[in-house]
Design a protein around this motif. Structure first.
Motif, PDB file in Angstrom:
ATOM      1  N   VAL A  77       0.960  -1.257   0.223  1.00  0.00           N
ATOM      2  CA  VAL A  77      -0.049  -0.063  -0.001  1.00  0.00           C
ATOM      3  C   VAL A  77       0.928   1.347  -0.085  1.00  0.00           C
ATOM      4  O   VAL A  77       0.763   2.311  -0.790  1.00  0.00           O
ATOM      5  N   GLN A  81       0.892   4.105  -2.649  1.00  0.00           N
ATOM      6  CA  GLN A  81       0.702   5.473  -2.349  1.00  0.00           C
ATOM      7  C   GLN A  81       1.739   6.573  -2.670  1.00  0.00           C
ATOM      8  O   GLN A  81       1.567   7.565  -3.465  1.00  0.00           O
ATOM      9  N   ILE A 103      -1.235  12.696  -1.395  1.00  0.00           N
ATOM     10  CA  ILE A 103      -1.975  11.773  -0.289  1.00  0.00           C
ATOM     11  C   ILE A 103      -0.912  11.283   0.615  1.00  0.00           C
ATOM     12  O   ILE A 103       0.356  11.374   0.468  1.00  0.00           O
ATOM     13  N   PHE A 109      -4.470   1.471   3.417  1.00  0.00           N
ATOM     14  CA  PHE A 109      -5.689   1.755   2.235  1.00  0.00           C
ATOM     15  C   PHE A 109      -6.895   2.197   2.687  1.00  0.00           C
ATOM     16  O   PHE A 109      -7.789   1.412   3.129  1.00  0.00           O
ATOM     17  N   THR A 113      -6.690   7.154  -0.452  1.00  0.00           N
ATOM     18  CA  THR A 113      -6.141   6.212  -1.384  1.00  0.00           C
ATOM     19  C   THR A 113      -6.981   5.917  -2.387  1.00  0.00           C
ATOM     20  O   THR A 113      -6.521   5.905  -3.721  1.00  0.00           O
TER      21      THR A 113
END
Length: 166
Positions: A77, A81, A103, A109, A113
């Motif tokens: 994740v 990102q 972000i 997540f 996201t």
């Protein structure tokens, strides 16, 4: 005596149900494609030619044909990102895709996201790179369509983004 003929589909359903009953089993639906797609849990180095590479989310078995969705938490994740920020945000290098994505890279997540990923999916769909659902789920189709951050072997420096077709 008159013979009654059932349509083939109905007859097949009746036959399958009868067979399951006789064998002591139950009739179940086949799993969906997303259910068969493993969750991304780490990242993998994927080469782009001989002197550059990208870090791409991967399953525990090393496959980039994996999935991330709301609630997942892992280095995969974080990798996604970071890629969303670097390839689709103001710091995009030479990729040409500034969607304003900025972000938090926290490995969780969540809604931020998911929203960023939906924005990327829609832009890729509008450009003809993506034919999947705009659903905010990172799966094999999204992975192949997305640009991922590119590093150079000589200095491990981020410079641009490219599509990983692995």
């Amino acid at each position: 005596m008159k013979t009654i003929r059932l349509p083939r589909v109905k007859a097949a359903v009746v036959t399958a149900g009868l067979a399951a009953t006789l064998l002591g089993g139950t009739v179940v639906n086949a799993p969906t494609a997303s259910a068969a797609t493993p969750t991304c849990s780490k990242f993998k180095k994927v080469a782009n030619g001989t002197n550059s590479y990208a870090w791409v989310p991967a399953s525990s078995a090393g496959s980039t044909a994996c999935q991330l969705t709301t609630g997942n938490s892992s280095t995969a994740v974080s990798t996604l990102q970071f890629t969303l920020n670097k390839c689709y945000g103001p710091e995009r290098g030479n990729s040409g895709w500034n969607l304003g994505i900025d972000i938090t890279v926290d490995g969780e997540f969540g809604s931020q996201t998911k929203s960023a990923l939906k924005k990327v999916q829609q832009a890729l769909k509008d450009s003809g790179y993506y034919d999947g659902a705009v659903d905010g789920i990172y799966g094999p189709k999204t992975s192949r369509a997305m640009h991922h951050r590119q590093y150079y072997q000589s200095n491990n420096r981020f410079d641009s983004c490219f599509r990983v077709l692995a």
